[in-house]
Each structure stands twice: as C-alpha cells, then as structure tokens.
Design an enzyme around this catalytic site. Sequence first.
Site, short mmCIF file in Angstrom:
data_model
loop_
_atom_site.label_atom_id
_atom_site.label_comp_id
_atom_site.label_asym_id
_atom_site.label_seq_id
_atom_site.Cartn_x
_atom_site.Cartn_y
_atom_site.Cartn_z
N GLY A 66 -59.22 -7.38 -22.33
CA GLY A 66 -58.46 -6.44 -21.52
C GLY A 66 -57.04 -6.28 -22.06
N VAL A 123 -54.21 -8.26 -22.23
CA VAL A 123 -53.68 -9.27 -23.16
C VAL A 123 -54.65 -9.50 -24.31
CG1 VAL A 123 -52.74 -11.59 -23.38
CG2 VAL A 123 -52.52 -10.41 -21.21
N GLY A 141 -62.61 -12.05 -22.88
CA GLY A 141 -61.81 -11.07 -22.14
C GLY A 141 -60.99 -10.25 -23.11
N LYS A 196 -42.39 -17.75 -4.56
CA LYS A 196 -43.55 -16.86 -4.43
C LYS A 196 -43.56 -16.33 -3.01
CE LYS A 196 -47.20 -15.70 -6.97
NZ LYS A 196 -47.27 -15.51 -8.43
N TYR A 238 -56.72 -7.63 -25.85
CA TYR A 238 -56.68 -6.60 -26.90
C TYR A 238 -55.53 -6.86 -27.87
CZ TYR A 238 -55.74 -2.18 -29.20
OH TYR A 238 -55.48 -1.23 -30.16
P1 NAD Z 1 -57.23 -7.65 -17.60
O1 NAD Z 1 -57.85 -7.47 -16.27
O2 NAD Z 1 -56.58 -6.49 -18.27
O3 NAD Z 1 -58.32 -8.22 -18.63
C1 NAD Z 1 -59.28 -9.15 -18.28
C2 NAD Z 1 -60.56 -8.76 -19.01
O4 NAD Z 1 -61.52 -9.78 -18.78
C3 NAD Z 1 -61.16 -7.44 -18.52
O5 NAD Z 1 -61.39 -6.60 -19.63
C4 NAD Z 1 -62.46 -7.88 -17.84
O6 NAD Z 1 -63.49 -6.92 -17.98
C5 NAD Z 1 -62.77 -9.15 -18.59
N1 NAD Z 1 -63.67 -10.07 -17.89
C6 NAD Z 1 -63.76 -10.31 -16.56
N2 NAD Z 1 -64.74 -11.21 -16.31
C7 NAD Z 1 -65.25 -11.56 -17.52
C8 NAD Z 1 -66.27 -12.45 -17.94
N3 NAD Z 1 -66.98 -13.16 -17.05
N4 NAD Z 1 -66.53 -12.57 -19.26
C9 NAD Z 1 -65.84 -11.85 -20.16
N5 NAD Z 1 -64.87 -10.98 -19.82
C10 NAD Z 1 -64.58 -10.83 -18.52
O7 NAD Z 1 -56.20 -8.86 -17.44
P2 NAD Z 1 -55.01 -9.26 -18.44
O8 NAD Z 1 -53.76 -8.66 -17.95
O9 NAD Z 1 -55.45 -9.03 -19.85
O10 NAD Z 1 -54.91 -10.82 -18.14
C11 NAD Z 1 -55.88 -11.72 -18.66
C12 NAD Z 1 -55.61 -13.11 -18.10
O11 NAD Z 1 -54.31 -13.56 -18.47
C13 NAD Z 1 -55.66 -13.20 -16.56
O12 NAD Z 1 -56.15 -14.45 -16.20
C14 NAD Z 1 -54.18 -13.10 -16.19
O13 NAD Z 1 -53.94 -13.73 -14.94
C15 NAD Z 1 -53.54 -13.87 -17.31
N6 NAD Z 1 -52.14 -13.48 -17.55
C16 NAD Z 1 -51.84 -12.21 -17.87
C17 NAD Z 1 -50.52 -11.85 -18.11
C18 NAD Z 1 -50.16 -10.44 -18.48
O14 NAD Z 1 -49.04 -10.24 -18.99
N7 NAD Z 1 -51.02 -9.46 -18.29
C19 NAD Z 1 -49.51 -12.82 -18.03
C20 NAD Z 1 -49.85 -14.14 -17.73
C21 NAD Z 1 -51.18 -14.46 -17.48
#
Ligand code: NAD
Length: 368
Positions: free
Chosen positions: A182, A184, A180, A80, A186
Amino acid sequence: MQIFSSMDQHDHEEVVFVSHPESRLKGIIAIHNTVLGPALGGTRMWPYESEDAALNDVLRLSRGMTYKAAAAGLNLGGGKAVIIGNPKTDKNEKLFRAFGRFIQGLGGRYITAEDVGTSVRDMEWVRMETDFVTGIDEALGGSGDPSPVTATGTFHGMKATAKKLWGNESLSGKKVAVQGLGHVGYYLVKHLHEDGAEVIGTDIDENSVKRVVDEFKVKAVGPDEIYEVDADIFSPCALGAVVNDETLPKFKFKIIAGPANNQLADEEKHGEALREKGILYAPDYVINAGGLINVANELEGYHRERSLNQAKGIYDILLDVFDIAEKENIPTHKASNRLAEKRIGDIRATKRIHTQRTIIARDRAGQR
Ligand code: NAD
C-alpha cells in the site's frame, strides 16, 4: 475502572474527559509525559464497547507515543485522544469543532493529528478551533501524505539491520519479503529496487501487486505464503501481530524490519522468541517513526527535505538500540524502551537548570 490507579500504573500526567451533548461528543485526551515537549498523538474515533475500553486504549496509545517520540529524538511528549463514536455515522462539523475547542483549552500541552477513524477533513474542522493540530493537507500548508517519509525511514532502518548483521549496509542482492504494498509498502519497494535488492511481495489487493510487479519486477506470492518464503528480510507493511505462535516457526528470515504497528502479537513472548531464534528485530515504533517525524516537522514550518533527512537518522538510532541489546543481553524491543527512557531521564535532569529559554519556548507554543 480505578482511574487514578490506572494513571499511576504507567505514570500518566493528565487525563481529560470531554463531553458536549449538543454534538454527542464524548472524548478522552490522555497526556502521558511532557518532559521532552508537548504531548503529540492522533485522535482515534472508534465505537468502543465501554468507557473502560476507551480509557484503556487512550492510556496505552498515549504511552506508546512518549516512547516513539523519545526514541526518534524529537522534542515531543506522548499523548493521544479517543472519541467514542462510529466514524461511519457519527461525524459532523459540530463534533470536531467542539473537540477542537477542548484541545485549545489545554493551551498546547496536547497536539492532535488524524488517526484510525479520523481523516484530514475532520482535522480541518478541528483546526478551525485550535492551533494545536498537525498532519494537515498539503493544500493547506500541511505536510500531506507521510508515507514516503515513513518508507525512507524504514529503508534506512533496514540498512542499519544489514550493517549490524552482515557488516555491510547495502541491500544489493538481498532477498526482502514485503507484506503489504500500500502507501508505505510501495515506496519501500521502490527504494529496495533502486538499492539492488530482490523483492518478493504480497498484498490482498491485486492492483497493488500488479503495480510493483510491473514497475519494480517484484516476484508476487500469495498472502499466506509470505511467512515461509526463502528471504533474508521480512518487512511487515500491512497488519499488526504478524509475529505470532503460528508464523514464527515458519520464518527462515534473519531480519524483521517493517513499518507496521504492533508487529509482535505478544511483546514479551515473541520479542524473546525472535532473539532465541537469532532473528534481528527492528522495533516497529523506532523504524516506522518517519510518519511522526513528518508531522513534527509541520509544527516548525514544513520542509519535506528536512523530514526525509531526519527520517534517515533512524539508521543511527537503530544501531544504538542494537548496541544496548547486545551490552545488556536483552531483546531489541526492550532495548528501544531503555533508549527512550534514558533520553527522557537525561532531559528531565537538565530541567532543574533555569534558563530564560524555558519562558521563550512557552511563549512560542502559545503563538502557534
Ligand atoms: P495502507 O492501508 O496504504 O497499506 C496496507 C496494505 O496492506 C494495503 O495495500 C492492504 O491491501 C494490504 N493488506 C491488508 N491485509 C493484508 C494481508 N493479510 N496480506 C497482505 N497484504 C495485506 O497502509 P500504509 O499507510 O501503507 O501503512 C502500512 C502499515 O504501516 C500500517 O500498519 C500502518 O499502521 C503502519 N504505519 C504507516 C505509516 C504511514 O506513514 N502511512 C506510519 C507509521 C506506521
């Protein structure tokens, strides 16, 4: 901070401090373990309060990457990087290109990607100076948005939890609470809907809620209500530390399986508490490894189908984790660490056998 004793504490191999006053770059690259392959992990840019805080973070995060890659079955080690600075005000081409040159200087022992505070655009600057960067935009031949792959891995991981608990991997008729909606969240809801699950969802963003209500008939609840809904499975897809002293007593769930990072507020305490409550926990770094699998695939010439198939393998990995937990009578978050440590130990043991391929692999890494 005592740097060498901090490194020794968790067996870090190498920590590199980089400085380039002309661009105000101050960064730390931590290589935790390269037994399985080059250390891969993103670059975080953050206005750390102190150099100690930055060092602590990079040591902790790089170690986490070793476990994640090892458990996912990837031939990658853990690393990292952190850049001390404000991602809103301190970014420029000079800084990221200087940083890229330092990465190139490590000759492939460390491969970077975007992370909190850095973007695909920043990585394009880094890429101008180094071959050792992944997670590039699709338009530039990279793997693009990892979320569909993370969601696929999470979905199949969730099926493994169902198989373990109910003897049947189908989620049809199961109630799943998704926090959530967002990137993932969705795609995960889409899979769940197609599998016949009943989804209860929440998000602080109204548009994200409306989209899944319209498309997948999700039942929406308020952000504070999600912890106490009557559902079989809780899937954290937003924030870390959602399993804590306040939320745990509210849970009626039988399974926790979601992609959010660092779900247990206190690993020891809450991992054990879940076990005592009889809630099956899919360790976050195992079930969400689809994102890492996706960028790892980019290193070999990207094919989305191959990434998706590999992410489906999280199903079998989780079943192995649950077996270890049962046999050794330990919580699942500890079992996943054992699985990762065992793989690293096993592969380390094979390295004493000399083969020509060791040299070829090194040459290939040099060509990247
Ligand atoms: P994102 O930001 O697209 O989605 C997160 C969603 O959570 C958003 O829509 C946000 O409005 C919502 N949110 C925030 N606070 C909230 C609350 N208090 N209550 C309800 N909803 C709330 O992020 P993502 O890319 O979908 O990632 C989601 C999680 O998965 C994160 O913790 C991320 O670190 C983890 N993750 C993501 C990936 C990836 O490929 N994107 C890979 C590994 C881990």
